[in-house]
Design a protein around this motif. Structure first.
Motif, PDB file in Angstrom:
ATOM      1  N   ALA A  47      30.867  27.362 -17.346  1.00 56.37           N
ATOM      2  CA  ALA A  47      29.455  27.497 -16.980  1.00 56.37           C
ATOM      3  C   ALA A  47      28.798  26.121 -17.015  1.00 56.37           C
ATOM      4  N   ALA A  48      27.693  26.000 -16.333  1.00 57.17           N
ATOM      5  CA  ALA A  48      26.935  24.744 -16.358  1.00 57.17           C
ATOM      6  C   ALA A  48      25.447  25.046 -16.248  1.00 57.17           C
ATOM      7  N   GLN A  49      24.669  24.254 -16.960  1.00 57.39           N
ATOM      8  CA  GLN A  49      23.214  24.287 -16.868  1.00 57.39           C
ATOM      9  C   GLN A  49      22.740  22.912 -16.425  1.00 57.39           C
ATOM     10  N   ALA A  50      21.628  22.867 -15.710  1.00 60.27           N
ATOM     11  CA  ALA A  50      21.085  21.581 -15.263  1.00 60.27           C
ATOM     12  C   ALA A  50      19.572  21.626 -15.263  1.00 60.27           C
ATOM     13  N   VAL A  51      18.988  20.477 -15.533  1.00 62.38           N
ATOM     14  CA  VAL A  51      17.544  20.286 -15.448  1.00 62.38           C
ATOM     15  C   VAL A  51      17.307  19.055 -14.573  1.00 62.38           C
ATOM     16  N   ALA A  52      16.417  19.187 -13.604  1.00 62.08           N
ATOM     17  CA  ALA A  52      16.083  18.058 -12.731  1.00 62.08           C
ATOM     18  C   ALA A  52      14.588  17.811 -12.785  1.00 62.08           C
ATOM     19  N   ARG A  89       0.827  -1.206   0.000  1.00 64.14           N
ATOM     20  CA  ARG A  89       0.000   0.000   0.000  1.00 64.14           C
ATOM     21  C   ARG A  89       0.859   1.253   0.000  1.00 64.14           C
ATOM     22  N   ALA A  90       1.915   1.241   0.807  1.00 73.14           N
ATOM     23  CA  ALA A  90       2.795   2.404   0.874  1.00 73.14           C
ATOM     24  C   ALA A  90       3.488   2.648  -0.454  1.00 73.14           C
ATOM     25  N   GLN A  91       3.941   1.552  -1.069  1.00 66.15           N
ATOM     26  CA  GLN A  91       4.602   1.676  -2.372  1.00 66.15           C
ATOM     27  C   GLN A  91       3.627   2.237  -3.397  1.00 66.15           C
ATOM     28  N   GLY A  92       2.415   1.718  -3.403  1.00 66.94           N
ATOM     29  CA  GLY A  92       1.425   2.184  -4.371  1.00 66.94           C
ATOM     30  C   GLY A  92       0.997   3.616  -4.120  1.00 66.94           C
ATOM     31  N   ALA A  93       0.810   3.943  -2.845  1.00 57.77           N
ATOM     32  CA  ALA A  93       0.393   5.305  -2.510  1.00 57.77           C
ATOM     33  C   ALA A  93       1.469   6.310  -2.874  1.00 57.77           C
ATOM     34  N   LEU A  94       2.715   5.910  -2.673  1.00 54.75           N
ATOM     35  CA  LEU A  94       3.820   6.801  -2.990  1.00 54.75           C
ATOM     36  C   LEU A  94       3.868   7.076  -4.491  1.00 54.75           C
ATOM     37  N   ALA A  95       3.665   6.018  -5.294  1.00 59.80           N
ATOM     38  CA  ALA A  95       3.704   6.190  -6.751  1.00 59.80           C
ATOM     39  C   ALA A  95       2.492   6.948  -7.273  1.00 59.80           C
ATOM     40  N   ALA A  96       1.310   6.600  -6.766  1.00 64.02           N
ATOM     41  CA  ALA A  96       0.081   7.199  -7.290  1.00 64.02           C
ATOM     42  C   ALA A  96      -0.060   8.665  -6.933  1.00 64.02           C
ATOM     43  N   SER A  97       0.546   9.052  -5.814  1.00 61.65           N
ATOM     44  CA  SER A  97       0.347  10.423  -5.340  1.00 61.65           C
ATOM     45  C   SER A  97       1.366  11.399  -5.905  1.00 61.65           C
ATOM     46  N   ARG A  98       2.279  10.928  -6.719  1.00 60.90           N
ATOM     47  CA  ARG A  98       3.366  11.787  -7.181  1.00 60.90           C
ATOM     48  C   ARG A  98       3.045  12.449  -8.516  1.00 60.90           C
ATOM     49  N   LEU A  99       3.427  13.699  -8.630  1.00 60.11           N
ATOM     50  CA  LEU A  99       3.330  14.448  -9.871  1.00 60.11           C
ATOM     51  C   LEU A  99       4.713  14.969 -10.238  1.00 60.11           C
ATOM     52  N   PRO A 100       5.002  15.093 -11.533  1.00 57.35           N
ATOM     53  CA  PRO A 100       6.333  15.567 -11.914  1.00 57.35           C
ATOM     54  C   PRO A 100       6.519  17.052 -11.636  1.00 57.35           C
ATOM     55  N   ARG A 101       7.695  17.390 -11.178  1.00 51.70           N
ATOM     56  CA  ARG A 101       8.121  18.779 -11.011  1.00 51.70           C
ATOM     57  C   ARG A 101       9.475  18.931 -11.713  1.00 51.70           C
ATOM     58  N   VAL A 102       9.682  20.040 -12.370  1.00 50.48           N
ATOM     59  CA  VAL A 102      10.916  20.273 -13.114  1.00 50.48           C
ATOM     60  C   VAL A 102      11.568  21.555 -12.620  1.00 50.48           C
ATOM     61  N   GLY A 103      12.877  21.507 -12.389  1.00 44.42           N
ATOM     62  CA  GLY A 103      13.630  22.688 -11.991  1.00 44.42           C
ATOM     63  C   GLY A 103      14.853  22.846 -12.867  1.00 44.42           C
ATOM     64  N   THR A 104      15.318  24.079 -13.006  1.00 45.19           N
ATOM     65  CA  THR A 104      16.519  24.355 -13.790  1.00 45.19           C
ATOM     66  C   THR A 104      17.544  25.073 -12.923  1.00 45.19           C
ATOM     67  N   VAL A 154      18.060  13.594 -14.147  1.00 44.54           N
ATOM     68  CA  VAL A 154      18.803  14.853 -14.124  1.00 44.54           C
ATOM     69  C   VAL A 154      19.634  14.946 -15.397  1.00 44.54           C
ATOM     70  N   ASP A 155      19.803  16.168 -15.876  1.00 49.97           N
ATOM     71  CA  ASP A 155      20.540  16.421 -17.119  1.00 49.97           C
ATOM     72  C   ASP A 155      21.447  17.621 -16.892  1.00 49.97           C
ATOM     73  N   VAL A 156      22.757  17.424 -17.021  1.00 42.52           N
ATOM     74  CA  VAL A 156      23.740  18.472 -16.780  1.00 42.52           C
ATOM     75  C   VAL A 156      24.485  18.778 -18.072  1.00 42.52           C
ATOM     76  N   SER A 157      24.579  20.053 -18.411  1.00 42.44           N
ATOM     77  CA  SER A 157      25.359  20.501 -19.566  1.00 42.44           C
ATOM     78  C   SER A 157      26.504  21.368 -19.079  1.00 42.44           C
ATOM     79  N   ILE A 158      27.728  21.009 -19.429  1.00 42.32           N
ATOM     80  CA  ILE A 158      28.916  21.763 -19.045  1.00 42.32           C
ATOM     81  C   ILE A 158      29.386  22.554 -20.265  1.00 42.32           C
ATOM     82  N   ILE A 159      29.602  23.841 -20.073  1.00 43.56           N
ATOM     83  CA  ILE A 159      29.940  24.739 -21.175  1.00 43.56           C
ATOM     84  C   ILE A 159      31.367  25.231 -20.978  1.00 43.56           C
ATOM     85  N   CYS A 160      32.274  24.759 -21.821  1.00 45.92           N
ATOM     86  CA  CYS A 160      33.682  25.148 -21.691  1.00 45.92           C
ATOM     87  C   CYS A 160      34.438  24.789 -22.964  1.00 45.92           C
ATOM     88  N   GLU A 161      35.590  25.433 -23.143  1.00 46.36           N
ATOM     89  CA  GLU A 161      36.491  25.078 -24.235  1.00 46.36           C
ATOM     90  C   GLU A 161      37.435  23.956 -23.811  1.00 46.36           C
TER      91      GLU A 161
END
Length: 390
Positions: A379-384, A222-237, A326-333
């Motif tokens: 520089a670096a950019q990230a999306v989670a 029940r806990a496993q199912g409740a944890l999965a069913a109650s979750r919604l995606p959130r995205v941060g940068t 997670v997605d990380v982009s590193i910006i450098c020469e």
């Protein structure tokens, strides 16, 4: 009561054998969503800034189980040998604290309630401003009846009835006195119940449905199912920049890279991790790295950035969330990122406690334009993407 910022020691009660669960392994060590039940509860407490210390009361012969369960979160958990009953286990932890110099307040929490929302802790801590004790409760919503020999009897009025949860908050001296003065055979089932004999008022704050106790075999599913069913995606940068300077090591994604220059900053200046921390905190809507680890604070001078990342990871866990990707982009020469990419992915996955398949690390240049093109900095950019209960 004073208005100074309060800190709390938490006692996490994990000494039970879980006999009603019907499993060989005590329920506090059973896995839910890839993490032991005990570890979920510990992480939720550790993630709250007011909780400065956690003592885990364990059963006889459970030390190795506890250390293994908590190994992804801490290398040195504070373990206390519990007793035959829950009360004995709590008392053992209280005695340890009293011997070491009693704290002002304690939070006593059952490990069998692994999903502890930060809001419940906030409400309990706020109650400490004006009360010596507080408990989280939920009103009884179901119809209640008495029964005998499998037959339904009369209804029981549910007005004014509440279900009591943990953690429970106490002024240390108050709960210590209650344990000392309450008779051993007193019919109490939790710590707050001991305060009735002392006539100490106990405040009630709003609990949470996620705090349901795991007791029977079906509760894990029940806990496993409740944890999965109650979750919604959130995205941060997240985005961060640091200057390249001589005489400093270069850290990227928690991996030290051989290079003639390193990044300058108050901590170890791992620009990729800093961006990722901001992305995770952004997905949680909990500010940014500077609000939690201000560069003006000398304790973070030279600090390894993985400290910040594990903090953000534990904040997700504290809200019963999951890091999906997670997605990380590193910006450098320079340096070239390709040769280090897999090591970086593995290190980030280790720190975040997720599969490497959920971690992307890539690199690009600015075609020699701008400060990164002139090799003045990186520089670096990230999306989670995280999943949080609704």
């Amino acid at each position: 009561m004073t208005t100074e910022r309060r800190t709390f020691v938490a006692i996490l009660v994990a000494a039970g054998q879980g006999s009603r669960m019907g499993t060989d392994l005590p329920k506090q060590y059973m896995p839910v969503a890839g993490r032991a039940v005990l570890a979920h509860a510990w992480a939720a407490l550790a993630a709250h800034p007011a909780v400065e210390r956690i003592l885990v009361a364990i059963g006889e012969g459970q030390e190795q189980l506890a250390r293994e369960a908590l190994a992804p979160l801490t290398a040195a958990p504070e373990l206390v040998a519990g007793g035959a009953t829950r009360r004995d286990s709590v008392r053992a932890a209280l005695d340890r604290l009293a011997a070491e110099g009693a704290p002002c307040h304690v939070l006593i929490h059952d490990a069998a309630r692994p999903f502890l929302p930060a809001g419940v802790l906030d409400r309990l801590i706020a109650a400490a401003e004006s009360h010596d004790a507080a408990i989280p409760v939920l009103p009884v919503a179901d119809t209640l009846v008495r029964g005998s020999e499998a037959r339904m009897g009369e209804d029981v009025a549910r007005d004014g009835l509440y279900r009591v949860q943990t953690p429970q908050m106490f002024h240390f001296e108050t709960i210590m006195r209650a344990h000392r003065e309450t008779p051993a055979d007193a019919p109490v089932t939790d710590d707050a119940g001991m305060l009735r004999a002392l006539s100490v008022p106990v405040a009630m704050v709003e609990g949470d449905a996620m705090l349901e106790k795991l007791t029977y075999s079906g509760d894990l599913a029940r806990a496993q199912g409740a944890l999965a069913a109650s979750r919604l995606p959130r995205v941060g940068t997240g985005y961060d920049v640091h200057r390249l300077v001589a005489g400093k090591p270069l850290w990227l994604c928690g991996v030290e890279i051989a290079h003639e220059r390193g990044l300058s900053g108050h901590s170890d200046a791992d620009v990729a991790i800093h961006a990722l921390v901001d992305a995770l905190l952004g997905a949680l809507a909990e500010g940014d790295i500077g609000s939690h680890f201000p560069p003006s604070d000398p304790q973070w001078k030279g600090a390894p950035s993985h400290t910040f990342l594990t903090f953000a990871r534990d904040r997700v866990a504290a809200r019963s969330g999951e890091i999906a990707h997670v997605d990380v982009s590193i910006i450098c020469e320079a340096p070239k990122i390709g040769p280090h990419r897999e090591a970086m992915r593995a290190r980030l996955a280790e720190l975040l406690e997720i599969d490497p398949g959920r971690v992307s690390v890539k690199a690009t240049t600015t075609e020699r334009l701008g400060f990164t093109g002139r090799r003045e900095g990186i520089a670096a950019q990230a999306v989670a993407t995280i999943l949080l209960p609704e």
